[in-house]
Scaffold this motif. Structure first.
Motif, PDB file in Angstrom:
ATOM      1  N   ARG A   1      43.164  -1.084  -6.963  1.00  0.00           N
ATOM      2  CA  ARG A   1      43.212  -2.279  -6.115  1.00  0.00           C
ATOM      3  C   ARG A   1      42.166  -3.305  -6.554  1.00  0.00           C
ATOM      4  O   ARG A   1      42.422  -4.511  -6.558  1.00  0.00           O
ATOM      5  CB  ARG A   1      42.994  -1.885  -4.649  1.00  0.00           C
ATOM      6  CG  ARG A   1      44.151  -1.129  -4.025  1.00  0.00           C
ATOM      7  CD  ARG A   1      44.011  -1.025  -2.518  1.00  0.00           C
ATOM      8  NE  ARG A   1      42.868  -0.212  -2.134  1.00  0.00           N
ATOM      9  CZ  ARG A   1      42.921   1.098  -1.909  1.00  0.00           C
ATOM     10  NH1 ARG A   1      44.077   1.741  -2.037  1.00  0.00           N
ATOM     11  NH2 ARG A   1      41.845   1.768  -1.549  1.00  0.00           N
ATOM     12  N   ALA A   2      40.989  -2.811  -6.934  1.00  0.00           N
ATOM     13  CA  ALA A   2      39.943  -3.723  -7.410  1.00  0.00           C
ATOM     14  C   ALA A   2      40.368  -4.412  -8.694  1.00  0.00           C
ATOM     15  O   ALA A   2      40.096  -5.598  -8.899  1.00  0.00           O
ATOM     16  CB  ALA A   2      38.638  -2.951  -7.625  1.00  0.00           C
ATOM     17  N   SER A   3      41.047  -3.681  -9.574  1.00  0.00           N
ATOM     18  CA  SER A   3      41.524  -4.266 -10.818  1.00  0.00           C
ATOM     19  C   SER A   3      42.516  -5.391 -10.541  1.00  0.00           C
ATOM     20  O   SER A   3      42.479  -6.442 -11.185  1.00  0.00           O
ATOM     21  CB  SER A   3      42.175  -3.189 -11.690  1.00  0.00           C
ATOM     22  OG  SER A   3      42.691  -3.740 -12.880  1.00  0.00           O
ATOM     23  N   ALA A   4      43.387  -5.186  -9.565  1.00  0.00           N
ATOM     24  CA  ALA A   4      44.354  -6.238  -9.210  1.00  0.00           C
ATOM     25  C   ALA A   4      43.642  -7.480  -8.690  1.00  0.00           C
ATOM     26  O   ALA A   4      44.030  -8.611  -8.991  1.00  0.00           O
ATOM     27  CB  ALA A   4      45.338  -5.706  -8.170  1.00  0.00           C
TER      28      ALA A   4
ATOM     29  N   SER B   1      41.678 -13.061  -9.550  1.00  0.00           N
ATOM     30  CA  SER B   1      40.576 -14.007  -9.333  1.00  0.00           C
ATOM     31  C   SER B   1      40.199 -14.753 -10.582  1.00  0.00           C
ATOM     32  O   SER B   1      39.509 -15.770 -10.515  1.00  0.00           O
ATOM     33  CB  SER B   1      39.346 -13.272  -8.792  1.00  0.00           C
ATOM     34  OG  SER B   1      38.873 -12.337  -9.750  1.00  0.00           O
ATOM     35  N   GLY B   2      40.603 -14.289 -11.771  1.00  0.00           N
ATOM     36  CA  GLY B   2      40.351 -15.044 -12.992  1.00  0.00           C
ATOM     37  C   GLY B   2      39.031 -14.721 -13.639  1.00  0.00           C
ATOM     38  O   GLY B   2      38.414 -13.687 -13.388  1.00  0.00           O
ATOM     39  N   ASP B   3      38.571 -15.642 -14.500  1.00  0.00           N
ATOM     40  CA  ASP B   3      37.384 -15.451 -15.321  1.00  0.00           C
ATOM     41  C   ASP B   3      36.128 -15.575 -14.480  1.00  0.00           C
ATOM     42  O   ASP B   3      35.873 -16.614 -13.888  1.00  0.00           O
ATOM     43  CB  ASP B   3      37.354 -16.509 -16.427  1.00  0.00           C
ATOM     44  CG  ASP B   3      36.289 -16.220 -17.466  1.00  0.00           C
ATOM     45  OD1 ASP B   3      35.425 -15.370 -17.190  1.00  0.00           O
ATOM     46  OD2 ASP B   3      36.332 -16.845 -18.532  1.00  0.00           O
TER      47      ASP B   3
ATOM     48  N   SER C   1      48.504 -17.201  -5.341  1.00  0.00           N
ATOM     49  CA  SER C   1      49.349 -16.052  -5.022  1.00  0.00           C
ATOM     50  C   SER C   1      48.537 -14.954  -4.374  1.00  0.00           C
ATOM     51  O   SER C   1      49.015 -14.253  -3.492  1.00  0.00           O
ATOM     52  CB  SER C   1      50.023 -15.529  -6.295  1.00  0.00           C
ATOM     53  OG  SER C   1      49.060 -15.037  -7.210  1.00  0.00           O
ATOM     54  N   GLU C   2      47.276 -14.791  -4.805  1.00  0.00           N
ATOM     55  CA  GLU C   2      46.430 -13.779  -4.178  1.00  0.00           C
ATOM     56  C   GLU C   2      46.148 -14.150  -2.727  1.00  0.00           C
ATOM     57  O   GLU C   2      46.156 -13.305  -1.840  1.00  0.00           O
ATOM     58  CB  GLU C   2      45.119 -13.637  -4.942  1.00  0.00           C
ATOM     59  CG  GLU C   2      44.223 -12.553  -4.337  1.00  0.00           C
ATOM     60  CD  GLU C   2      42.831 -12.590  -4.921  1.00  0.00           C
ATOM     61  OE1 GLU C   2      42.379 -13.657  -5.340  1.00  0.00           O
ATOM     62  OE2 GLU C   2      42.204 -11.532  -4.929  1.00  0.00           O
ATOM     63  N   LYS C   3      45.897 -15.459  -2.477  1.00  0.00           N
ATOM     64  CA  LYS C   3      45.640 -15.891  -1.114  1.00  0.00           C
ATOM     65  C   LYS C   3      46.853 -15.631  -0.229  1.00  0.00           C
ATOM     66  O   LYS C   3      46.728 -15.235   0.929  1.00  0.00           O
ATOM     67  CB  LYS C   3      45.285 -17.368  -1.104  1.00  0.00           C
ATOM     68  CG  LYS C   3      43.933 -17.679  -1.737  1.00  0.00           C
ATOM     69  CD  LYS C   3      43.743 -19.139  -1.986  1.00  0.00           C
ATOM     70  CE  LYS C   3      43.716 -19.940  -0.727  1.00  0.00           C
ATOM     71  NZ  LYS C   3      43.459 -21.362  -0.962  1.00  0.00           N
ATOM     72  N   ALA C   4      48.031 -15.841  -0.784  1.00  0.00           N
ATOM     73  CA  ALA C   4      49.239 -15.612   0.009  1.00  0.00           C
ATOM     74  C   ALA C   4      49.451 -14.134   0.276  1.00  0.00           C
ATOM     75  O   ALA C   4      49.971 -13.743   1.315  1.00  0.00           O
ATOM     76  CB  ALA C   4      50.461 -16.196  -0.714  1.00  0.00           C
ATOM     77  N   ALA C   5      49.033 -13.308  -0.688  1.00  0.00           N
ATOM     78  CA  ALA C   5      49.248 -11.873  -0.537  1.00  0.00           C
ATOM     79  C   ALA C   5      48.269 -11.255   0.435  1.00  0.00           C
ATOM     80  O   ALA C   5      48.572 -10.248   1.062  1.00  0.00           O
ATOM     81  CB  ALA C   5      49.114 -11.178  -1.894  1.00  0.00           C
TER      82      ALA C   5
ATOM     83  N   SER D   1      34.651   1.938 -16.133  1.00  0.00           N
ATOM     84  CA  SER D   1      34.998   0.529 -16.270  1.00  0.00           C
ATOM     85  C   SER D   1      36.361   0.272 -15.645  1.00  0.00           C
ATOM     86  O   SER D   1      37.118   1.201 -15.353  1.00  0.00           O
ATOM     87  CB  SER D   1      35.004   0.121 -17.748  1.00  0.00           C
ATOM     88  OG  SER D   1      35.275  -1.261 -17.886  1.00  0.00           O
ATOM     89  N   ILE D   2      36.637  -1.010 -15.448  1.00  0.00           N
ATOM     90  CA  ILE D   2      37.911  -1.459 -14.895  1.00  0.00           C
ATOM     91  C   ILE D   2      38.433  -2.580 -15.774  1.00  0.00           C
ATOM     92  O   ILE D   2      37.677  -3.475 -16.170  1.00  0.00           O
ATOM     93  CB  ILE D   2      37.747  -1.945 -13.436  1.00  0.00           C
ATOM     94  CG1 ILE D   2      37.509  -0.758 -12.506  1.00  0.00           C
ATOM     95  CG2 ILE D   2      38.978  -2.716 -12.970  1.00  0.00           C
ATOM     96  CD1 ILE D   2      37.313  -1.156 -11.060  1.00  0.00           C
TER      97      ILE D   2
END
Length: 768
Positions: free
Chosen positions: A114-117, A122-124, A163-167, A747-748
C-alpha cells in the motif's frame, strides 16, 4: 668510468712527482708477476691509491643529483598510487552502496504494498514542497537522491495526484493551503483522521478479533453504520424511552414524577445533564504539587439555546437573530414526536423561556478564571444550602455509585453563581400552578435527552439540527458516518480500542526510533550558538532530565481482563445469522447478541451512554496518566517525555516498513513536535537558529515565488521553517545512527535508502 676515460681526463692525471712515470698498465711487468723493483713497486702502489682516491671522490660528487632525481620519481609514483587507491576506494564504496540499495530486500508486506502505491501516486519526492530543504543552510545540507525520477509527477494538480485524491477522499483532513505560481497544495492528512481511519480498518476487518470485548466493540460499530435500520425504526424507540423516564405532557401521558428522580435517571443512565454537568477530575492546584486526588466536579451545562457573552453587562444573553430559527427547530422536533401544531408552539415557547433564564448566569471560562470562580472547593452540605432545589447528596451518590459520597465531602464547583441562580429558577417553574399541567421542567429535560440521542435517531432530526447550525453561520462540512461511529465506539469502549491499537504498534521498533530521535535532537542542540551560555545550560538540563519512551497507558488491559470488564455488556446485532458471515465463528455466551425489535443501534447507543457514565466513576478506572486513545502529540509527565501510541498508525509508521520510511515519516513528526513542546522560544535564544531559519525561509520564498510576510507573521513562519528543517536533519541523522547498529534495511519500489527517507517525508506535505 673506464681506465681510458680516466687517462684522458686532466683531473685524473698524477701529481708532478709521478708525471714522468708511465701508467702502470703500459709497463712491461715481469711475467711471473712477482719480481719487481722495490722503488717501482712502491710508485705503482702510490699511483693506484691516487687513482682510487680520485674515483671515490668523483662518485661522492655525482651521487646526490642522481639520488634526488630517483627520490622525486618515487615520490610522484607513490602519490599517483595513493590517489588511485583513494579514488578506487571511493568508487568501491559508491558501487557497494548502490549495490546494497539495489539489492536490498524488497518489502512485500501488505502495508508495504500500500505504501508503494502511495509513493507511485505522489510522484518525485525531490520536487516541491520539500525542495527548499535541499539548499545548504547552517551546519548541514539535506539532499535527496534525484536519480531516475520524473519531476512533473510530484506537482500538485498532476493527473496521477488527482487520481490518488479521488481514490482516498476520506484520508485527507484539514490543513494549510500553500503554493505559488498558480500551484495549490493538497490538504494535509490530519493525524487524528489518520488514526481514526486506522481504527476503522480494524473494526471493519472481516477477520474475527480476539476476545469477546473486541467483538462487542466491532458489533457496536457495525450497528452504528447500519443507517438503514435506524431509518426503519423511526421515532418509536425514543417514544418508548420517554415513557420509561416518566412520560411528558406533550403526549398526554405524564406521571408527574419527582423532579430529582427524573434528573438523576437522565444523568446516571443516559449521560444527559440538563441543568449542570457532573464529572470526575483532579484539582489543578493539586496537580501542580504532584497530587492526583480526584474530586467530583460540578459545572454549568451546555445549553441548547444559542447564547452570546455581553462584555458590557458581564452576562450571557440569547442571540436575537437566532430566536426564530431555534423556535422552528423545537417545533419540528416536537412535531416529529407526534405533537400537534398548537401543542408544539406552547411547549417550544416554555422551553425557550426556561433556557433563556438559565443562560443569564452562564459565563465563559476566561471570565470565571479572572473572577476566581473555577475549581472552588465547596462541601456538599454547603452546596445544599446554596442551591436547595436539587437533592445534591442523593444525586451525587446515585450518579457516582459505587463511590462513597458523604455530606462533608468537598466537591469542585466551576461556576457557583450559576448554581445559586439555577436553584430558584427550578423552584419557580416547579411551583407555577398555571403550568403544572404542561410540565415545563419535564419537557425541558426530555428535549435535552432527545439532543443526546439524536445520533441514534433517523435523519430528520440530524438534518434539522444541521439546518440550525448553518443558520448560525457554521458551514463546516459534516463528518462522514464512519468517523462518527469510531468516535462513539471509543466513548464507552475506549479500553478495547486502546488494546487493539496497542496490539498493532510494534513497541520495540517504536521505542528504538524514539530513542534515536531524542539523542540526535540533543546532539543538534549542543551544536547551536546560543545567545547566553546560561540559556544553553538551562535548556540542556531540562532536556537531559527527561526520559523518552512510548506511552502505553497503565490501564492497558489484557484480553481476559477486558472480557471480564465488559462481561455484562450485551450489544444487539441486526443480523441474527452472524455465524453465516465469512470468517466469523461466533459462539454463544458473551457473544450471543440479541436481536432488537426496536432498532439495534438505538438500544446499543442507550446502553453505551450508561456504560460510559458508570465507568467514569469507578475506582478501577482511576489512573495517574491521562488516557486518551486519540492523543497524537508528545507530552511531558513528571520526568518522562511520552510519545503516544496514536502517533504510530500507517502511513506514518509500520513495523514492516523500511526503517528509512519510518524515520522520514513519524521520525520527522516526533522531532518537530518535541522542538515545539520543549523549545517554544528557541528562535529568540540562538543566533545560529535565526540564521538558519532566515536561510530556509528565503529558499522557500524563492522556490514558491511568494512575497515575504511582514512582522510577527514572518517571524513565526521563519521559526516554523527552522523547526521543520531541523526536524528533518534530526530524523536523517537518527536514521544514519540506526544503520550503524543495524546496517540491513529493506526497500520499496527499488528506491535507495536516502530517497526512500525523503519520499516518506514528502508524503506529509508540510510547509512553513
Amino acid at each position: 668510468m673506464s681506465p681510458m676515460e680516466l687517462e684522458s681526463d686532466p683531473s685524473t692525471q698524477p701529481t708532478s712527482e709521478t708525471a714522468s712515470e708511465p701508467p702502470p698498465l703500459v709497463l712491461n711487468p715481469d711475467p711471473s708477476g712477482t719480481q719487481q723493483h722495490p722503488h717501482l713497486q712502491s710508485e705503482i702502489q702510490m699511483s693506484e691509491a691516487g687513482l682510487a682516491d680520485n674515483g671515490v671522490e668523483h662518485r661522492h660528487r655525482a651521487k646526490p643529483a642522481w639520488m634526488n632525481r630517483w627520490r622525486l620519481f618515487l615520490f610522484i609514483l607513490g602519490l599517483l598510487f595513493l590517489c588511485a587507491a583513494v579514488l578506487g576506494l571511493i568508487y568501491y564504496r559508491h558501487q557497494r552502496n548502490n549495490q546494497r540499495n539495489s539489492q536490498a530486500t524488497p518489502c512485500l508486506s501488505p502495508a508495504c504494498l500500500r505504501a508503494s502505491a502511495r509513493l507511485v501516486a505522489s510522484g518525485d519526492p525531490s520536487t516541491q514542497p520539500c525542495s527548499y530543504f535541499s539548499s545548504r543552510c547552517g551546519s548541514g545540507r539535506l539532499s535527496p537522491d534525484r536519480g531516475g525520477g520524473q519531476g512533473a509527477r510530484g506537482l500538485p494538480g498532476h493527473p496521477q495526484v488527482q487520481s490518488e485524491k479521488a481514490a482516498l477522499p476520506e484520508r485527507t483532513g484539514t490543513g494549510h493551503e500553500g503554493g505559488g505560481g498558480g500551484l495549490t497544495e493538497r490538504k494535509l492528512l490530519h493525524r487524528k483522521t489518520v488514526l481514526l481511519q486506522y481504527l476503522r480498518e480494524i473494526l471493519e476487518s472481516k477477520d474475527r478479533l480476539n476476545g469477546s470485548a473486541a467483538e462487542k466493540a466491532k458489533a457496536f460499530y457495525n450497528s452504528c453504520l447500519d443507517t438503514a435500520s435506524v431509518e426503519t425504526a423511526g421515532v418509536e424507540p425514543f417514544l418508548a424511552l420517554i415513557q420509561k423516564v416518566g412520560g411528558w405532557a406533550v403526549s398526554g401521558q405524564w406521571k408527574q414524577a419527582d423532579f430529582n428522580s427524573t434528573l438523576i435517571l437522565l444523568m446516571r443512565d443516559y449521560n444527559t445533564f440538563p441543568f449542570f454537568k457532573l464529572y470526575m477530575g483532579t484539582d489543578p492546584r493539586d496537580t501542580a504539587n504532584g497530587t492526583l486526588k480526584r474530586y467530583i466536579q460540578i459545572d454549568q451545562p451546555n445549553l441548547l439555546i444559542p447564547i452570546e457573552w455581553n462584555s458590557r453587562t458581564n452576562k450571557s444573553q440569547v442571540k436575537a437573530q437566532t430566536l426564530r430559527p431555534f423556535l422552528a427547530l423545537c417545533q419540528r422536533y416536537l412535531s416529529f414526536l407526534g405533537a400537534t401544531a398548537g401543542s408544539s408552539m406552547i411547549h417550544a415557547g416554555t422551553f425557550m423561556s426556561l433556557s433563556s433564564e438559565l443562560a443569564v448566569s452562564a459565563a465563559p471560562p476566561r471570565y470565571r478564571r479572572a473572577r476566581g470562580q473555577l475549581s472552588q472547593r465547596v462541601s456538599i452540605r454547603e452546596l445544599q444550602s446554596r442551591a436547595p432545589a436539587v437533592d445534591w447528596l442523593r444525586c451525587l451518590q446515585a450518579v457516582f455509585h459505587p463511590l462513597r459520597v458523604a455530606a462533608d465531602d468537598l466537591v469542585l464547583v466551576h461556576n457557583l453563581p450559576y448554581i445559586a441562580h439555577m436553584s430558584p429558577i427550578i423552584g419557580k417553574w416547579l411551583n407555577k400552578h398555571e403550568l403544572s399541567s404542561s410540565g415545563p421542567l419535564q419537557t425541558y429535560m426530555v428535549l435535552n435527552l432527545l439532543h443526546t440521542l439524536i445520533p441514534a435517531l433517523d435523519a430528520r432530526f440530524y438534518d434539522t439540527a444541521r439546518n440550525l447550525s448553518v443558520a448560525l453561520g457554521n458551514a463546516d462540512k459534516a463528518a462522514p458516518r464512519w468517523k462518527y461511529c469510531v468516535l462513539e465506539t471509543g466513548r464507552g469502549l475506549d479500553p478495547v480500542l486502546t488494546h487493539l491499537l496497542g496490539e498493532r504498534v510494534a513497541h520495540r521498533e517504536a521505542g528504538e526510533l524514539i530513542l534515536y530521535i531524542f539523542y540526535s535532537l540533543t546532539a543538534k542542540l549542543r551544536e547551536r550558538q546560543w545567545t547566553h551560555q546560561r540559556t544553553l545550560q538551562s535548556v540542556m538540563e531540562k532536556i537531559e532530565s527527561l526520559v523518552p519512551r512510548l506511552w502505553i497507558p497503565k490501564e492497558l488491559h489484557s484480553e481476559a481482563e477486558l472480557d471480564l470488564l465488559f462481561a455484562k455488556v450485551v450489544f444487539e446485532q441486526i443480523n441474527p445469522l452472524l455465524d453465516a458471515l465469512p470468517g466469523s465463528h461466533v459462539s454463544c455466551g458473551l457473544l450471543c447478541f440479541q436481536v432488537s425489535l426496536n432498532g439495534s443501534f438505538f438500544s446499543n447507543y442507550v446502553q453505551l451512554l450508561s456504560l460510559w457514565q458508570s465507568r467514569r466513576s469507578k475506582p478501577l478506572m482511576e489512573q495517574t496518566e491521562k488516557t486518551d486513545i486519540l492523543s497524537v502529540s508528545p507530552f511531558v509527565l513528571d520526568n518522562k517525555l511520552l510519545i503516544p501510541m496514536g502517533m504510530f498508525p500507517p502511513p506514518f509508521f509500520h513495523p514492516t516498513y523500511p526503517r528509512a520510511m519510518n524515520y522520514g515519516g513519524i521520525g520527522f513528526l516526533i522531532a518537530k513536535d518535541i522542538l515545539h513542546l520543549l523549545l517554544p522560544r528557541i528562535y529568540s535564544q540562538s543566533e545560529s537558529v535565526r540564521a538558519e531559519g532566515e536561510c530556509v525561509w528565503a529558499n522557500f520564498l524563492n522556490l514558491t515565488e511568494k512575497d515575504s510576510r511582514a512582522g510577527a507573521s514572518q517571524w513565526k513562519a521563519q521559526q516554523e521553517a527552522w523547526v521543520q528543517y531541523s526536524a528533518l536533519q534530526i530524523a536523517l541523522q537518527a536514521y544514519h545512527q540506526s544503520l550503524k547498529q543495524h546496517p540491513a534495511d529493506t526497500s520499496i519500489s527499488g528506491l535507495s535508502y536516502t530517497r526512500l527517507f525523503f519520499s516518506s517525508f514528502s508524503q506529509l506535505r508540510l510547509r512553513p
